[in-house]
Each structure stands twice: as structure tokens, then as C-alpha cells.
Design a protein around this motif. Structure first.
Motif, PDB file in Angstrom:
ATOM      1  N   ALA A 117       3.793  27.052  -0.999  1.00 38.26           N
ATOM      2  CA  ALA A 117       4.346  28.264  -0.428  1.00 38.26           C
ATOM      3  C   ALA A 117       3.362  28.869   0.540  1.00 38.26           C
ATOM      4  O   ALA A 117       2.178  28.566   0.516  1.00 38.26           O
ATOM      5  N   GLY A 118       3.844  29.684   1.428  1.00 36.61           N
ATOM      6  CA  GLY A 118       2.982  30.387   2.377  1.00 36.61           C
ATOM      7  C   GLY A 118       3.351  30.041   3.799  1.00 36.61           C
ATOM      8  O   GLY A 118       4.371  29.402   4.070  1.00 36.61           O
ATOM      9  N   TYR A 119       2.591  30.521   4.745  1.00 38.92           N
ATOM     10  CA  TYR A 119       2.791  30.166   6.152  1.00 38.92           C
ATOM     11  C   TYR A 119       2.190  28.801   6.387  1.00 38.92           C
ATOM     12  O   TYR A 119       0.976  28.633   6.363  1.00 38.92           O
ATOM     13  N   LEU A 120       3.055  27.822   6.545  1.00 40.81           N
ATOM     14  CA  LEU A 120       2.539  26.470   6.694  1.00 40.81           C
ATOM     15  C   LEU A 120       2.645  26.026   8.141  1.00 40.81           C
ATOM     16  O   LEU A 120       3.650  26.282   8.808  1.00 40.81           O
ATOM     17  N   PRO A 121       1.566  25.362   8.672  1.00 39.97           N
ATOM     18  CA  PRO A 121       1.681  24.802  10.012  1.00 39.97           C
ATOM     19  C   PRO A 121       2.667  23.622  10.000  1.00 39.97           C
ATOM     20  O   PRO A 121       2.820  22.949   8.981  1.00 39.97           O
ATOM     21  N   LEU A 122       3.290  23.442  11.123  1.00 41.93           N
ATOM     22  CA  LEU A 122       4.288  22.380  11.206  1.00 41.93           C
ATOM     23  C   LEU A 122       3.583  21.021  11.184  1.00 41.93           C
ATOM     24  O   LEU A 122       2.439  20.901  11.618  1.00 41.93           O
ATOM     25  N   PRO A 123       4.249  19.998  10.726  1.00 43.77           N
ATOM     26  CA  PRO A 123       3.642  18.655  10.809  1.00 43.77           C
ATOM     27  C   PRO A 123       3.515  18.200  12.254  1.00 43.77           C
ATOM     28  O   PRO A 123       4.252  18.650  13.131  1.00 43.77           O
ATOM     29  N   ASP A 124       2.527  17.320  12.491  1.00 41.89           N
ATOM     30  CA  ASP A 124       2.304  16.828  13.857  1.00 41.89           C
ATOM     31  C   ASP A 124       3.401  15.859  14.245  1.00 41.89           C
ATOM     32  O   ASP A 124       3.846  15.051  13.445  1.00 41.89           O
ATOM     33  N   VAL A 125       3.744  15.951  15.509  1.00 40.83           N
ATOM     34  CA  VAL A 125       4.666  14.978  16.065  1.00 40.83           C
ATOM     35  C   VAL A 125       3.912  14.243  17.157  1.00 40.83           C
ATOM     36  O   VAL A 125       3.365  14.876  18.068  1.00 40.83           O
ATOM     37  N   ARG A 126       3.787  12.950  17.036  1.00 37.08           N
ATOM     38  CA  ARG A 126       3.046  12.181  18.031  1.00 37.08           C
ATOM     39  C   ARG A 126       4.000  11.289  18.775  1.00 37.08           C
ATOM     40  O   ARG A 126       4.977  10.803  18.237  1.00 37.08           O
ATOM     41  N   LEU A 127       3.600  11.048  20.040  1.00 36.05           N
ATOM     42  CA  LEU A 127       4.470  10.283  20.916  1.00 36.05           C
ATOM     43  C   LEU A 127       3.680   9.101  21.464  1.00 36.05           C
ATOM     44  O   LEU A 127       2.516   9.252  21.861  1.00 36.05           O
ATOM     45  N   PHE A 128       4.246   7.941  21.382  1.00 30.89           N
ATOM     46  CA  PHE A 128       3.606   6.732  21.928  1.00 30.89           C
ATOM     47  C   PHE A 128       4.525   6.071  22.906  1.00 30.89           C
ATOM     48  O   PHE A 128       5.745   6.176  22.813  1.00 30.89           O
ATOM     49  N   LYS A 129       3.905   5.361  23.821  1.00 28.66           N
ATOM     50  CA  LYS A 129       4.695   4.520  24.719  1.00 28.66           C
ATOM     51  C   LYS A 129       4.942   3.199  24.006  1.00 28.66           C
ATOM     52  O   LYS A 129       4.016   2.626  23.430  1.00 28.66           O
ATOM     53  N   TYR A 130       6.158   2.795  23.974  1.00 31.61           N
ATOM     54  CA  TYR A 130       6.544   1.584  23.234  1.00 31.61           C
ATOM     55  C   TYR A 130       6.726   0.454  24.214  1.00 31.61           C
ATOM     56  O   TYR A 130       7.713   0.372  24.917  1.00 31.61           O
ATOM     57  N   LEU A 131       5.722  -0.429  24.250  1.00 30.92           N
ATOM     58  CA  LEU A 131       5.748  -1.506  25.238  1.00 30.92           C
ATOM     59  C   LEU A 131       6.341  -2.743  24.599  1.00 30.92           C
ATOM     60  O   LEU A 131       6.003  -3.082  23.459  1.00 30.92           O
TER      61      LEU A 131
END
Lengths: 1148, 137
Positions: A1043-1057
Motif C-alpha cells: 500500500a502507499g504511493y507506488l511508482p509505476l513499473p518501468d516500461v522499456r522499448l527495444f528495436k526488434y531487428l
């Protein structure tokens, strides 16, 4: 011994000769008591108190009582033993005081006077107690009163005390020579000469008697013992021999038989008297050829006969003494013999006895006998004409404090007289040992470390303690010096000096203690050292032990050290090297003598011998010990260059300012602490600002002439700053300033010439120069952590990572010195004081460049005029500074940040080349003579334009206002394309269909802080249209865990070759994974988050297990500038769930 | 009473020697030195017995016409030699022994002095020796 030899029961001897006792006074009374007395007296044992520690003996004594007559008393000088009355007794019966006063007292007085007139002091008054008379007269006084009266009248205390012991002694002595036991010592005989204090005899009579007695006793013993017995009893009889010798000697001296001229008339008269006194020879020996009587008579009759008998006796005595090991006694008799020989003018015979005795006294250290015997020896040697020996003995006597001042002066004068004589053979030297003449006390070098350069002056100051009683003029004092060429001599001497702990370089010499050769004091202290011998192969310990270094001093023969009388082989060394001092007057006591020498050949010089010459007499100290050395060295000229950057003193002055007056005082003080500060060079110099470099020229054997200069070939990026006021200081070898001169510096394009001041050899020239290392662009630029960088700088980067130290540059300067044809190359190391990093910051599509300048040095700087310019050709790019201050201090170990905003109007270039430059100067310097070059830093920024915006949102479950722990919430991720197709998009991932471009991206949701549990798929690949405002929405379910003010989870972006067909066909699965993990690792550098790495790794491993053996697509992280996370930093409120009544209890 | 008192080191050099100032000092030096012959003889002849009995007194060493010379040896082979006048008949064996004991005690005191270096000449002996020389004259 007596007691043990005394047989029990005692032997009874009958007395042939009874001691005579006279009787005076009442003859009737005596007659009445005589029968009883003569019977009882011998029965009464008497104590014979014997002298010399022998036990008292009980004896029985008979006496011959005769009536007192004055004729019986011996005339003056006549002391015939057998007719001599030993005791005088006065007999009285008187018990009446009246009668005593009337008659007895007068009679007693008369008797006493007669005795006194004949010097007879041994008397006895006997008062006989008559019982009959006592009864008749009742009123009579007690007898004791008469005794008291007599005692008062006639007995003074002394005579009273003496009477009894004397009686006993006289009685005992009467039987002495004839009935004594076997222990013959002069004691029994000496009694005779001392007994009877009142008896006076002609001089020599007693000597004659003792001599005869001795010989007769010896003859008797010889008669009744065999040879072996006699030999075994020498210890008992030798005393008599010695005594007889002594007596004969004194008779000889008395009768003038020993004098050079023979006896004079007076001597002859005396001899005649003595011979007459001997009387006739006893009949029992008269017919024998040899008898003591005949011997004495013969000895006294002529000089020759005396000599014969005396020598016989003396030699016999010496021989006997020697045979039983009584060496000292033998030497003593020998000395008497020597005296006799000297009297007889036969010094050649006397010498051996004197030498023998002296050696004995020296060996045992008896000062007075030494002095006395030496004096006799000196006379003997003088007569013998042994000049060398005589001079040596004289020098010993002149230094002998047991002699009077006058005597010492006499012997000193003897030496000086001889020395001043013109010698018959010029150049002839008489060499004598020095110790009796003068002693070397201490030695001191100047310079005190006893190291001097070639051509330098060395002083040796010695203290000589003259033993002579008068000032002595010495022509020259010479020290012979041994020269040896030795390597490392300097170090050796320094070690030696420290080992011997000579404060101020003074070496003390132990005083010579000639008179006590055997005492422990005269021996030098043991010098013991540890010794380790190691195996040469593996350095293991082979042997260990203790070495005595001065064993030669300790184990030399005692004789050689004690027989200093002979000038025994004191060899005069003739060396090529000598220290000389001429015409010195040595005063009695301590004298300072200074030798001065100019050092010539380099090497080690050992002081060997010390000689002092007085005329033809040379006093020599053959070995100077402890070893004294001095070293002469030669040194090549040297140039030494060392950085002398910001010195500590200057920094102190700046940090803690003092009043100007005080500062100047401190600055010029020669305080050694301050000196050491100044002398401490810093590790390296700082690039970019003027730095001081200290030049030290050690001239060595080279003399700096006028016009000599140092030629410095200029390094490209290093300037030598010429300052008008620079000065050079010349120091002597002992660091004393000798001169100061202005330094002339001439610079051309390639060469800087520094003219040296004139300086003599073995001096030091010191001067300082300012140098400036120009900051060179390639060396400084391109410090890039974030983005691609040029390959050459990678080394620097590594260096910084490991040590956080400054980047250094070496400048090599070639210097031509006047003393050498070869150039000296000196490397100066400069450190760059700053480290610079840059980073790209984004805010949506707005871009910023941040430059961080870190000061690594100890100095503070002032930064000014910071610029960032684009070196590329993009014209529409604008760099807008956000820094306001033009001047900015940067303190030691601190950083300063600069920020510019990037602005452009048209399409931005894919990469940006920037150059950062900032002016800097040391904060302490108010004014610099030259303008400094700014510090520059070049870097490149690529792919900085934002392509994608990622926005994440979390919504509570439907119908709820807030997210609750444990309940699923929905995560919406919105990926928005911000631009149309750009150059940077053109890669393998781009696909084209119907004029529309799309690229493949992979998203991944990771929560590092474990606040959220991602339910279902956390990653996925999307096809993103390459067009502005194209969006892609991803929906996921997450569950908050807290409980509490939680930071959002990270969203990472990659180039998919897509997979590269060329690659995959050749590589097997393992190498493919390796390859891929390499690419991941590379990106890991940029995102130094280990947990994200891990999570990403897990994705890959999952994929690889699915598609094992198949060609796999590759992931490439998007550059940081291309993705902007607009929801980063946002938080969402999670409230605790309501079913908190469930309590989990785990018991272990 | 004593005319000369000497303390002689183990190595036979004098540690202390003093004689009556009225007499010829040299004579006594010779006398004491010569007496060492007898001291050596006595020590070597009955050295073992002496050690066992702890008898340090050597008795009369030798007489001369005018003097008697007595000896004493400490356990550390330091010798004491005393010369007395022959005419002084009051001095019996016991007196001589007690004088030697006194001398030995004084010597022990000297050795106890931490500033005294064993083997050096003894300086602080004069008072005691003077008292022994003056006592009876």
C-alpha cells in the motif's frame, strides 16, 4: 708446623750454658731460698712466647745464680753471650716501713744506679714473705704497703711492663740456634740483633755474628742430611742463605770492599776491629779447610775475596730461589747483585739483572719498583753507551709521575741534549715509541664526515697530550697515510662514522695504560659481531657465529706489550702520502695540532703512523687505532631537473594569510622545516598553467666558465617562459651559499639558451624556470561516457576508471650541457587538472546538453568564457546557453556544470559535433604574465531527436476509486510516434508496404522495486507505423503488493531487428547466444542497472528455450535521446485491502 | 701498629698500597712484592685445604730483621699483605687476624660501591687503613 713436628712427650735437653742471674740485697735470705729455688725452678714449666706467629712453647729452664758484683756487668760494647748477666734480682725480707726508709731504699737506689750506669734494664725486686716475723709484730703494716712503696720509688710504668717479657725472651734465646727445630728462618736469628735494647756493639759485629750463625747452621744441616733432603728443604733454608748474603753485602759496604777505589784507612781500621772481635776460631773447626769462620775472615780480608764469596753466595741464593719458583725473591737478590756490579763499574753484568727485575715489575704493574729499577737501568745503559735504550728509558722516566719534577726534567733534558747534538752521520734516526713522549688523544676532521672532493682542502686536527715536563720543540709532526683506490668508499666512510657514533666527527683514542699490562683496563673492549653465512644458491643459512674483530689486540703476547723498554722494532714507514706539520712546540699536557692537505687522487686514505721528530730522535706511534680514514672522491658534473610546482609554503600563505611583515620574516628564515617543504617536489606539473621547474647543476670536477650555457631544445607543446627576474644561486659543496647571479635566457624558435653563472668545481647551481604545457586538443577532447567515442581515448578512460587520477602528458626536453658532447633528455610530466563529461537531457522533444567539469587538482581555478559550439555544418542548429555567470570559481576536487539548450527549426541532424571550451587560470594568481589558452573538450552527440513517447497509466479495478493491494489493476501503456520517417529509422527493422512504413518494437514492463506483480505477459512485440502521432496501446494487468504511493513499473522499448540470414546460417545456437549477450552487455554499459539486465536476460533465455536451434531476432536498445518516458516519476495511490483479518502465522 | 698495608689484585698488581709516611715507601713496595712469592706458594701448597676450611689467613709469610709480613687471601684471590714492626710484640696472631678481617670488610664495602670498577685502584680506603696504622704505636 712447629706443633706438628713437636714430639710428645717432649725431648729433655740438658743445658750446657745456663743464663746468668745475679743476686743482690739480703744474701742470707737468698741462701735460704736458693736450694728450693734451684730445685723447683727447672720443674716449673714456663711459657716461651715466641714471635712470628709460632705457638707458645712450654719449656723448663735452669739458671746460674751468682752474687751481684759490679764487675759482672758488661762493659760498653762487650756483649759476650755466655758471660752476659740477663737478669738482676734484689732480694729483701723487709716488711717494716721504717726499716725500708732507713736502709733498704738506699741500698736499692745504689743497686739501681749501678745497673743504670751499665745500661742494664732487666731487673727484678723480690720481697719474701716471712711468716714468723709477721706473727711477732702484730702492729706491723701489711706487706703490700712495702710493695707499693717500692713500686712507687723504683718502677716507672715502662720498666715494670717490660721486665717480664724480656726475662722470658732472654731465657729462650739462650738455647735458640743450638736446639731449634728444622725450620730455619732468620726470625730466630734476628732476635739477637734486636734483643737487649741497651746492648751496644761495634757496627758490623752483629752482622758478623748473624753471618757466622747462618753459615754454621747451614753447615750443620749439610752435615747431617743427604743431598736429596737438602734439596727438598730449600724452601726452609733459602731464607738463611739470603740472610747471609744480605749480611755479607752490608759488611762489604761497611768495610769499603765494594767501593771503586777499595777500602780507605778508616774502612781498614773497622775491618781490623771486626776481625779482632771475632776472636779465635773454635777448636772443633779450626783444623777444617772450610769453615764459616774462615770464610768470613777471608771475605773481609781483600776486595777480590769478598767479591768471590759474595758472588758465590748471591748466585747460590738466586739459584735456590729460582729452583723453588720464588721468582720475585730471586729478582730482588739479583737487583742487589746489579747494584754491586754497578759499584764495581761492570754495568754490562748489571744490565741483565736490572732488565729481569724490571720485566717482572712491569708484568705485575708495580709502579714504584718500576720507576726505581728504571732509574738504575738508565744509569746502566748510559754507562754502556746504549744510546737508543738510554733515550727510551729516559723518555719513560721523564713522563713518570712517581719521580720528582727535577728528576723528570733531568731525563727530559738528556733527550733534548742528545737531540741537539750534531749527529756524525746525517740522516741517522733514532726511532723511539711515542707513548712515553706524547699520547694521541683525539682526532677531528674538517669537514667532519671526512669526505672531500678532489682538489678540496681537508683539515685534520689532533690533540696530542705531551708527557714531558717541559715544552719541547718538535721540528715536524708527520702522519703517514696509506692510499687505496676503493669503490664505494664514500658509503663505507659514512657507515663507519655512524657506527662509531662520532659526534661532530671526533674520534677518541683510548688512553694507553702502560704500567698495568695485566689489568683488565688495559685490554681493549671486545668488539663482537654477529656473522651469518648463507648459501649462495638458495640463500639459506649455512653458518652463524660471533666474530671478534679486534682479536689481534686481545691475543697479542703479554711480553711484547710489557717489554716496552726495548725499542723493539718500531719501523718507520716511508709512504708517498704524508700529512706534515712543521715547527710545533709541544707544551706539557694537551696540544692541538692541525694538518691541512689538499685532496689529490680519489680513494681512501688511512692514517697509519704518527711521528714526531726532535732532532735525530723520532718518536713513532706505529699504529693509529681505531682506524682513521678519509675519502677523496671525484664527481662527474650532473644536471638534475625536478618539478617544483605550487609549493606547500605558498599554499599555506594563501590559505592562512599572515601580515606582510611577518610573512617576509618567515619566508627568509633558514628554518629547516621550511626548507624541507620547499625542497619537496610535487609528483608532477599541471598542464595549462605556468609551472616552476628547478634546475640543479652539480658541477663536480667541471668548472663553469663564462659563456657556458645550457641549450634546451624546445618541445612542441611546452613553452619556456622567460622571466626577467629569475636568478641563479651558487652553493658550495656544504650547501653554503657562495654567490648569486641573474640568469640570462635567450630563446629562439627551436632552442632556449640559459647562460650559467661562473662557478668553481664542486659547487651547486640552482635556478628555477617557468614552463607551460599547452593544452593539446586531441589529448583533452572526446571524453564520452554516454555516446560513441573515438577509439584512442579508450585508454584514458580505462586509466581514469581505475585510479581517478589525472590524465598526463610527457614532454621530452633535450638539453645540451657544456661539459658533455651528449645531450641529456629530460621528461617532464604534466597532468591535466580537469576531467570533463557530458550528457544529453531531454524534456519531451526539447533537448539539452550538459557539460560537467571536474577539478582533480589541489589548486583552485577561476573559469571564464565558457563556449559550446557546433563544429558540424548544421546551420539551423542553435545552442542557447543557460549559464549566466561568465566568471566561475572551481575549487579543488569540486565540479561545475554547464547546460545549453539545443534548438533547431528544420529537421535536426542525426549527429552533432560539439566543442566545449572554457578559459581557466589559477585562482591565487592575480596577474599572469601571459595569456593562457582555454581548456577545450570535444564530443559528439548522436540520435538525440525524440522518436517515441511512452506513457503508462494504472487504473483501479472497475467500480473502485483506488487501487487496493492484492486486487488486479489495469496498466495502460501508450506508445506514440512523434515524427515521420527520419534518416535514423532506416535500418533492418523498417518494413515498407503500400507507401507506409512500419518498424518492429518490443516493449517490456519491469518492476525493479517489486511493488507490482505483472500478471500475464510482461513483454511483447508491436509493429509501429513510422508516422507522426501513430500510437500503440498495450493493456496489461498488474497487482500492487504494497500500500502507499507506488511508482509505476518501468516500461522499456527495444528495436526488434529480424535475424540476419547471413549470420544465422553460419552460427550455431551457442555462438548466437554469445553474440546476443554481447550486444546486451554493450547496452548494459549505458544502463548500469543490474536488475534490469537480469530481467532482460531472463526474457532472452525464455525465448532461446522456445526457439532453440532456430535463427533468432535481435534486440537493440533505443538510444536514450530517442525515447521519452512522459510518465516517469509519477506515482499511484494504493490503499490496503480490507480483508486484513487474515493473519498468517508461521511457526518454525 | 701496621707499618704497611697492601691490597693486591688476583693478577698480582697492587690495588692499594700504603705505608707509614716516615719510612721509605719503596722499601715496603719491594717487600710486599717479594712476599707474593710466599703467598703464591702457600695458596698453591694448601689451596685445597684452605678452601675447605674457609681459612683465608695465611699467617706469617716471612720475617725480616725489622719487620714481619703477614698474608691473607680472599676467595676471589685478592691478597692482603700487612707489614708490622718486629719489635711490636703486643701483636699476636689473633690481633693480626682481626686486622685482616677488618680489612676484608672494608674491601667488601669498596666492592659494594656501584661506582667502583673492579680492578681499578682503590681510592676510598685511607681512613680505615690510617686507623689501623695508628692504633698502637
Amino acid at each position: 708446623m712447629d706443633a706438628s713436628e713437636e714430639p710428645l712427650p717432649p725431648v729433655i735437653y740438658t743445658m750446657e750454658n745456663k743464663p746468668i742471674v745475679t743476686c743482690a740485697g739480703d744474701q742470707n735470705l737468698f741462701t735460704s731460698v736458693y736450694p728450693t729455688l734451684s730445685q723447683q725452678l727447672p720443674r716449673e714449666p714456663m711459657e716461651w712466647r715466641r714471635s712470628y706467629g709460632r705457638a707458645p712453647k712450654m719449656i723448663h729452664l735452669e739458671s746460674n745464680f751468682v752474687q751481684f758484683k759490679e764487675e759482672l756487668l758488661p762493659k760498653e760494647g762487650n756483649k759476650a753471650l755466655l758471660t752476659f748477666p740477663f737478669l738482676h734480682i734484689y732480694w729483701t725480707e723487709c716488711c717494716d716501713t721504717e726499716v725500708y726508709k732507713a736502709t733498704v731504699k738506699d741500698d736499692l737506689t745504689k743497686w739501681q744506679n749501678v745497673l743504670k750506669a751499665h745500661s742494664s734494664v732487666d731487673w727484678l725486686i723480690v720481697i719474701v714473705e716471712n711468716d714468723a716475723k709477721k706473727k711477732n709484730k702484730t702492729n706491723i703494716l701489711p706487706r703490700t704497703s712495702i710493695v707499693d712503696k717500692i713500686r712507687n720509688d723504683f718502677c716507672n710504668k715502662q720498666s715494670d711492663r717490660r721486665s717480664l717479657p724480656l726475662f722470658s725472651r732472654c731465657c729462650s734465646s739462650s738455647r735458640t740456634p743450638w736446639c731449634s727445630t728444622t725450620n730455619w728462618t732468620p726470625s730466630s736469628l734476628s732476635m739477637w740483633s734486636t734483643s737487649g735494647p741497651g746492648v751496644s756493639v761495634p757496627p758490623g759485629a752483629l752482622d758478623c755474628w748473624v753471618f757466622l750463625s747462618c753459615l754454621e747452621v747451614l753447615q750443620r744441616i749439610e752435615g747431617c742430611c743427604d743431598r736429596a733432603q737438602i734439596d727438598s728443604n730449600i724452601a726452609h733454608t733459602v731464607g738463611l742463605w739470603s740472610y747471609a748474603t744480605e749480611k755479607l753485602k752490608s759488611l762489604g759496604y761497611l768495610c769499603g770492599l765494594v767501593s771503586e777505589k777499595g777500602p780507605n784507612s778508616e774502612d781498614l781500621n773497622r775491618t781490623v776491629d771486626l776481625l779482632a772481635g771475632l776472636g779465635a776460631e773454635r777448636p772443633e773447626t779450626a783444623n777444617t779447610a772450610q769453615s764459616p769462620y774462615k770464610k768470613l775472615k777471608e771475605a773481609l780480608s781483600s776486595v777480590e775475596a769478598f767479591e768471590k764469596h759474595y758472588l758465590d753466595l748471591s748466585h747460590a741464593t738466586i739459584e735456590m730461589y729460582t729452583s723453588i719458583g720464588r721468582i720475585r725473591s730471586a729478582k730482588f737478590v739479583g737487583k742487589d747483585l746489579a747494584e754491586f756490579y754497578m759499584r764495581k763499574k761492570a754495568p754490562q753484568k748489571a744490565e741483565i739483572y736490572l732488565q729481569g727485575a724490571l720485566k717482572n715489575y712491569l708484568a705485575e704493574g708495580w709502579a714504584l719498583p718500576i720507576t726505581h729499577t728504571r732509574k738504575q737501568l738508565a744509569e746502566c745503559q748510559k754507562h754502556l753507551g746504549q744510546i737508543e735504550n738510554y733515550l727510551q728509558t729516559s723518555s719513560l722516566l721523564a713522563s713518570d709521575h712517581h719521580l720528582t719534577e727535577e728528576e723528570r726534567k733531568h731525563f727530559c733534558q738528556e733527550i733534548l741534549d742528545f737531540a741537539s747534538q750534531p749527529s756524525d752521520s746525517p740522516g741517522h734516526k733514532i726511532v723511539l715509541p711515542m707513548h712515553s713522549f706524547a699520547q694521541l688523544r683525539d682526532l677531528h676532521f674538517d669537514p667532519s664526515n671526512a669526505v672531500v672532493h678532489v682538489g678540496g682542502v681537508l683539515c685534520v686536527e689532533i690533540t696530542m697530550y705531551s708527557q714531558m715536563p717541559v715544552p719541547v720543540h718538535v721540528e715536524q709532526i708527520v702522519v703517514n697515510v696509506h692510499f687505496s683506490i676503493e669503490k664505494n668508499s664514500y658509503r663505507k666512510t659514512a657507515e663507519w662514522l655512524t657506527k662509531h657514533k662520532t659526534s661532530n666527527g671526533i674520534i677518541n683514542f683510548p688512553p694507553e695504560t702502560a704500567p698495568f699490562p695485566v689489568s683488565q683496563n688495559s685490554l681493549p673492549a671486545l668488539e663482537l659481531y654477529e656473522m651469518f653465512e648463507r648459501s649462495p644458491s638458495d640463500n639459506s643459512l649455512n653458518t652463524t657465529g660471533i666474530i671478534c674483530r679486534n682479536v689481534h689486540m686481545l691475543l697479542r703476547r703479554q711480553e711484547s706489550s710489557s717489554s716496552l723498554e726495548m725499542p723493539s722494532g718500531v719501523a718507520l714507514e716511508e709512504g708517498a702520502h704524508v700529512l706534515r706539520c712543521s715547527h710545533v712546540t709541544l707544551e706539557p699536557g694537551a696540544n692541538q695540532i692541525t694538518f691541512r692537505t689538499q685532496a689529490k687522487e680519489p680513494g681512501t686514505y688511512t692514517l697509519r703512523q704518527l711521528c714526531a721528530s726532535v732532532g735525530s730522535v723520532w718518536f713513532v706511534l706505529p699504529h693509529i687505532y681505531p682506524i682513521v680514514q678519509y675519502d677523496v672522491y671525484s664527481q662527474e658534473p650532473q644536471l638534475h631537473v625536478e618539478p617544483l610546482a605550487e609549493d606547500f609554503w605558498a599554499q599555506m600563505c594563501r590559505d592562512f594569510p599572515l601580515p606582510a611583515s611577518k610573512q617576509s620574516v618567515l619566508q627568509f628564515s633558514s628554518d629547516p622545516v621550511y626548507w624541507s617543504w620547499r625542497q619537496t617536489p610535487q609528483d608532477s606539473l599541471l598542464a595549462g598553467i605556468p609551472q616552476r621547474v628547478k634546475f640543479t647543476v652539480t658541477t663536480g670536477h667541471y668548472t663553469i666558465k663564462n659563456g657556458d650555457s645550457l641549450q634546451l631544445s624546445n618541445a612542441e607543446a611546452m613553452l619556456i617562459l622567460c622571466q626577467a627576474e629569475s636568478r641563479a644561486v651558487v652553493y658550495s659543496n656544504t650547501r653554503e651559499q657562495s654567490s648569486e647571479a641573474a640568469l640570462r635566457i635567450q630563446s629562439s624558435d627551436k632552442v632556449t639558451s640559459i647562460s650559467l653563472p661562473v662557478a668553481p668545481a664542486y659547487h651547486v647551481i640552482e635556478f628555477e624556470l617557468e614552463v607551460l604545457s599547452l593544452p593539446s586538443a586531441p589529448a583533452l577532447g572526446g571524453e564520452s561516457d554516454m555516446l560513441g567515442m573515438a577509439e584512442p581515448h579508450r585508454k584514458h578512460k580505462d586509466k581514469q576508471r581505475t585510479g581517478r587520477c589525472m590524465v598526463t602528458t610527457d614532454h621530452k626536453v633535450s638539453i645540451d650541457c657544456p661539459w658533455s658532447i651528449y645531450s641529456t633528455v629530460i621528461a617532464l610530466t604534466f597532468s591535466v587538472p580537469f576531467r570533463t563529461t557530458h550528457s544529453l537531457l531531454s524534456s519531451g522533444t526539447r533537448k539539452y546538453v550538459q557539460v560537467c567539469v571536474q577539478n582533480l587538482s589541489e589548486l583552485d581555478f577561476q573559469l571564464s568564457d565558457s563556449y559550446l559550439v557546433d563544429t558540424g555544418d548544421s546551420t539551423d542548429l542553435q545552442l542557447v546557453p543557460l549559464n549566466t555567470q561568465s566568471q566561475q570559481p572551481i575549487y579543488s576536487k569540486q565540479s561545475v556544470f554547464f547546460v545549453w539548450e539545443l534548438k533547431w527549426t528544420e529537421e535536426p541532424p542525426p549527429s552533432l559535433h560539439c566543442r566545449f571550451s572554457v578559459g581557466f587560470s589559477p585562482a591565487s594568481e592575480e596577474q599572469l604574465s601571459i595569456s593562457l589558452k582555454p581548456y577545450t573538450y570535444e564530443f559528439k552527440v548522436e540520435n538525440f531527436f525524440t522518436l517515441y513517447n511512452v506513457k503508462a497509466e494504472i487504473f483501479p479495478p472497475s467500480g473502485m476509486e483506488y487501487c487496493r493491494t492484492g486486487s488486479l489493476c489495469s496498466l495502460e501503456v501508450l506508445i506514440t510516434r512523434l515524427s515521420d520517417l527520419l534518416e535514423v529509422d532506416k535500418d533492418e527493422a523498417l518494413t515498407e508496404s503500400d507507401e507506409h512504413f512500419s518498424t518492429k518494437l518490443m516493449y517490456e514492463v519491469v518492476d525493479n522495486s517489486s511493488n507490482w506483480a505483472v500478471c500475464g505477459k510482461s513483454c511483447g512485440v508491436i509493429s509501429m507505423p513510422v508516422a507522426a502521432r501513430a500510437t500503440h496501446r498495450v493493456h496489461m494487468e498488474v497487482m500492487p503488493l504494497f500500500a502507499g504511493y507506488l511508482p509505476l513499473p518501468d516500461v522499456r522499448l527495444f528495436k526488434y531487428l529480424p535475424h540476419h540470414s547471413a549470420h544465422s546460417s553460419q552460427l550455431d545456437a551457442d555462438s548466437w547466444i554469445e553474440n546476443d549477450s554481447l550486444s546486451v552487455d554493450k547496452h548494459g554499459d549505458d544502463q548500469p542497472d543490474s536488475s534490469s539486465l537480469k530481467s532482460r536476460g531472463s526474457v532472452h533465455s525464455a525465448c532461446s528455450s522456445e526457439h532453440k536451434g532456430l535463427p533468432m531476432p535481435r534486440l537493440q536498445a533505443l538510444p536514450a535521446g530517442q525515447v521519452f518516458n512522459s510518465s516517469s516519476g509519477t506515482q499511484v495511490l494504493v490503499i490496503p485491502s480490507q480483508d486484513d483479518h487474515v493473519l498468517e502465522v508461521s511457526v518454525t | 701498629m701496621a707499618v704497611c698495608i697492601a691490597v693486591i689484585a688476583k693478577e698480582n698488581y697492587p690495588l692499594y698500597i700504603r705505608s707509614t709516611p716516615t719510612e721509605n715507601e719503596l722499601k715496603f713496595h719491594y717487600m710486599v712484592h717479594t712476599s707474593l712469592d710466599v703467598v703464591d706458594e702457600k695458596i698453591s701448597a694448601m689451596g685445597k685445604a684452605l678452601v675447605d676450611q674457609r681459612e683465608l689467613y695465611l699467617g706469617l709469610l716471612y720475617p725480616t730483621e725489622d719487620y714481619k709480613v703477614y698474608g691473607y687471601v680472599t676467595n676471589s684471590k685478592v691478597k692482603f699483605v700487612m707489614v708490622v714492626d718486629s719489635s711490636n710484640t703486643a701483636l699476636r696472631d689473633n690481633e693480626i687476624r682481626s686486622m685482616f678481617r677488618k680489612l676484608h670488610n672494608s674491601y667488601t664495602d669498596v666492592m659494594c660501591n656501584p661506582f667502583y670498577n673492579p680492578g681499578d685502584r682503590i681510592q676510598a680506603f685511607d681512613n680505615m687503613v690510617t686507623s689501623m696504622m695508628i692504633q698502637v704505636c
